[in-house]
Write an enzyme that holds these catalytic residues in place. Structure first.
Site, PDB file in Angstrom:
ATOM      1  N   HIS A 159       0.659  -1.177  -0.107  1.00 14.67           N
ATOM      2  CA  HIS A 159       0.065  -0.118  -0.070  1.00 14.67           C
ATOM      3  C   HIS A 159       1.021   1.384  -0.029  1.00 14.67           C
ATOM      4  O   HIS A 159       0.558   2.318   0.527  1.00 14.67           O
ATOM      5  CB  HIS A 159      -0.870   0.016   1.267  1.00 14.67           C
ATOM      6  CG  HIS A 159      -1.773  -1.425   1.409  1.00 14.67           C
ATOM      7  ND1 HIS A 159      -2.768  -1.560   1.055  1.00 14.67           N
ATOM      8  CD2 HIS A 159      -1.317  -2.207   2.307  1.00 14.67           C
ATOM      9  CE1 HIS A 159      -3.368  -2.620   1.194  1.00 14.67           C
ATOM     10  NE2 HIS A 159      -2.245  -3.098   2.058  1.00 14.67           N
ATOM     11  N   SER A 286      15.284  20.277 -16.525  1.00 17.64           N
ATOM     12  CA  SER A 286      14.286  21.213 -16.786  1.00 17.64           C
ATOM     13  C   SER A 286      14.595  22.459 -17.399  1.00 17.64           C
ATOM     14  O   SER A 286      15.664  23.019 -17.086  1.00 17.64           O
ATOM     15  CB  SER A 286      13.656  21.641 -15.596  1.00 17.64           C
ATOM     16  OG  SER A 286      12.866  22.764 -15.588  1.00 17.64           O
ATOM     17  N   LYS A 292      16.999  20.860 -11.501  1.00 18.32           N
ATOM     18  CA  LYS A 292      16.049  19.640 -11.453  1.00 18.32           C
ATOM     19  C   LYS A 292      17.075  18.609 -12.282  1.00 18.32           C
ATOM     20  O   LYS A 292      17.652  18.813 -13.371  1.00 18.32           O
ATOM     21  CB  LYS A 292      14.808  19.726 -12.323  1.00 18.32           C
ATOM     22  CG  LYS A 292      13.971  20.423 -11.711  1.00 18.32           C
ATOM     23  CD  LYS A 292      13.203  19.764 -10.424  1.00 18.32           C
ATOM     24  CE  LYS A 292      12.452  18.729 -10.994  1.00 18.32           C
ATOM     25  NZ  LYS A 292      11.223  18.951 -11.428  1.00 18.32           N
ATOM     26  N   GLU A 299       9.982   7.404 -16.729  1.00 13.92           N
ATOM     27  CA  GLU A 299       8.538   7.948 -17.293  1.00 13.92           C
ATOM     28  C   GLU A 299       8.061   7.517 -18.637  1.00 13.92           C
ATOM     29  O   GLU A 299       7.034   7.244 -18.662  1.00 13.92           O
ATOM     30  CB  GLU A 299       8.548   9.534 -16.939  1.00 13.92           C
ATOM     31  CG  GLU A 299       9.023   9.997 -15.629  1.00 13.92           C
ATOM     32  CD  GLU A 299       9.005  11.594 -15.310  1.00 13.92           C
ATOM     33  OE1 GLU A 299       7.992  12.230 -15.206  1.00 13.92           O
ATOM     34  OE2 GLU A 299       9.923  12.045 -15.714  1.00 13.92           O
TER      35      GLU A 299
END
Ligand code: ARG
Length: 466
Positions: A159, A286, A292, A299
């Site tokens: 979970h 970024s 970043k 992804e």
């Protein structure tokens, strides 16, 4: 003015197809990549025609020579693909006929329907091997990373809540299991593809005395004993697309596995977890925020799984309402297959690359796994060993956890006298349960995350992958 009649099937037509129809119906823009398989199929077919006496040996040799030339031209990028010839089959046959008159006999007892089914089965047999190779590569990268993380513990989650300590190596080895099942699935797809449909003709075979087993053998559609395997129903041979759907299913499952792995890596690289850093080569920055470093490869892997599922959906939907046998709808079976193949290959290579440069932060991992509550279940096991029924033990440990919460202290800092008030079976040695080494050393059963077992599993993988 009437359009030029179609060269191969134009006999019964007075006018040729509209330009728009050509654009709409051509497949050579995506099926040209079947050329090596199409040529192999034609060589075998010509050999069979000569074998049964439908063409002469001389004609067969001329056809073989011509096909070899065309193959070399295609390989060198010099072959001129013509859209108006629709597909890979007619492009090659036409080019051959122009240079070898005997090629006019090549399509004897053959239809593009059994031809394309054969080409694709040859493709699948090859493609499954290619995917297997990449799956093994991703497994090797997982193994190397697992070895690098030797002994490092992190919390395992259910979970997405911290649950029990596990070795990182154990977590990574879970993905090796998944990829191994994938390898099994692709091997099964290759086995199912290993039946030769050539000779089924358009749908009803032929009146000519062909030898299907001969062609099958020539093309390597043989069983372990070298016996030819031919499809057993001519209509099924040209209508069936099961192997396509199976291949897309196997690819979609690879996508699902890689997507879950990618998600774990993304979480682990976030500041909130901080367990690992992924290599610069598979991350991006970024355009706005200079600090970043984003796990884009992971992804995109997660995104690709949607695309692979989409391809499966396309194929299973494409096939479901079709009457027997071949229908032109089936031409659209190829783009999703080629896409699933290309994307699966690339995704597996990217996975291997991403894993290969990853490094773990031992301090962050140790901090995350330091909460003694992660061993609350081991404390229940301790009580079970003292004769307390598990359900009662669970309640007792729940009360101990609550006490720690009330006192705002870690579980292992409670006074032994206090916990003994909860249950007398909690003796002075209860505190030893919170030793991570003890927790690992006791997990000795097959497949458990104790150091002995993990070591055993890793050496099993090492043997299997080298
Ligand atoms: N390009 C076609 C396909 O991929 C080949 C088979 C064409 N057969 C036909 N009867 N028009 O499905």
């Amino acid at each position: 003015m009437a359009k030029k009649k179609q060269a191969t099937w134009g006999g019964r037509f007075t006018a040729g197809p509209a330009d728009l129809m050509l654009t709409f119906s051509e497949s050579v823009s995506f099926d040209a990549r079947l050329a090596p398989f199409d040529i192999a199929g034609s060589k075998a077919h010509a050999a069979m025609l000569a074998h049964v006496g439908l063409i002469t040996t001389r004609e067969r040799n001329a056809i073989h020579r011509g096909l070899k030339e065309i193959e070399a031209e295609i390989g060198a990028g010099k072959f001129k693909w013509r859209r108006e010839l629709e597909d890979v089959h007619m492009n090659i046959e036409q080019a051959l006929t122009q240079r070898v008159p005997a090629a006019a006999k090549l399509h004897t007892a053959r239809s593009r329907n059994d031809q394309v089914a054969t080409d694709m089965r040859l493709f699948f047999k090859w493609a499954c091997g290619e995917v297997d190779h990449r799956l093994a590569g991703a497994q090797r990268a997982l193994l190397a990373l697992a070895e690098q993380a030797d002994g490092l513990l992190i919390p395992g989650y259910t979970h997405l809540q911290r649950a029990q300590p596990v070795q990182i190596a154990h977590h990574l080895a879970a993905y090796m299991e998944m990829l191994d099942r994938d390898r099994g699935r692709f091997a099964a797809v290759a086995a199912n593809a290993n039946w030769c449909p050539l000779g089924a003709g358009a749908l009803a075979g032929t009146t000519l005395p062909i030898d299907r087993e001969f062609t099958a053998k020539e093309l390597g559609f043989v069983n372990a004993k070298g016996r030819p395997q031919v499809t057993q129903n001519s209509m099924d041979s040209v209508a069936d697309r099961d192997v396509f759907i199976e291949f897309a299913t196997a690819a979609a499952l690879v996508g699902t596995h890689l997507s879950r792995l990618a998600e774990d890596l993304i979480l682990w690289m976030s500041s909130e977890f901080g367990f690992l850093t992924l290599p610069d080569a598979f991350c991006t920055g970024s355009s706005l925020m200079p600090q970043k470093k984003n796990p884009d490869a992971c992804e995109i892997l997660r995104g690709k799984s949607a695309r692979l599922q989409g391809n499966l959906t396309t194929l299973i939907t494409l096939t479901k309402g079709l009457p027997l046998t071949y229908n032109r709808d089936l031409q659209d079976d190829k783009p999703p297959i080629f896409d699933s193949f290309d994307q699966t290959i690339m995704a597996l290579e990217v996975t291997a690359g991403t894993l290969t440069g990853a490094t773990f932060d031992a301090v962050a991992c140790a901090a995350a796994v330091s909460d003694p509550a992660l061993l609350a279940t081991d404390l229940a096991d301790y009580l079970v060993e003292a004769g307390v029924p598990f359900r009662d033990a669970h309640h007792v440990v729940g009360a101990v956890v609550k006490l720690a919460e009330d006192q705002q202290t870690p579980l292992d800092q409670l006074a032994t006298a206090d916990v003994q008030k909860i249950h007398p079976a909690l003796k002075a040695d209860w505190i030893e349960v919170f030793d991570l080494k003890r927790a690992g050393a006791r997990r000795i059963g097959t497949g458990m995350p104790g150091p002995k077992q993990v070591k055993k599993q890793l050496s099993r993988w090492k043997k299997r992958l080298t």
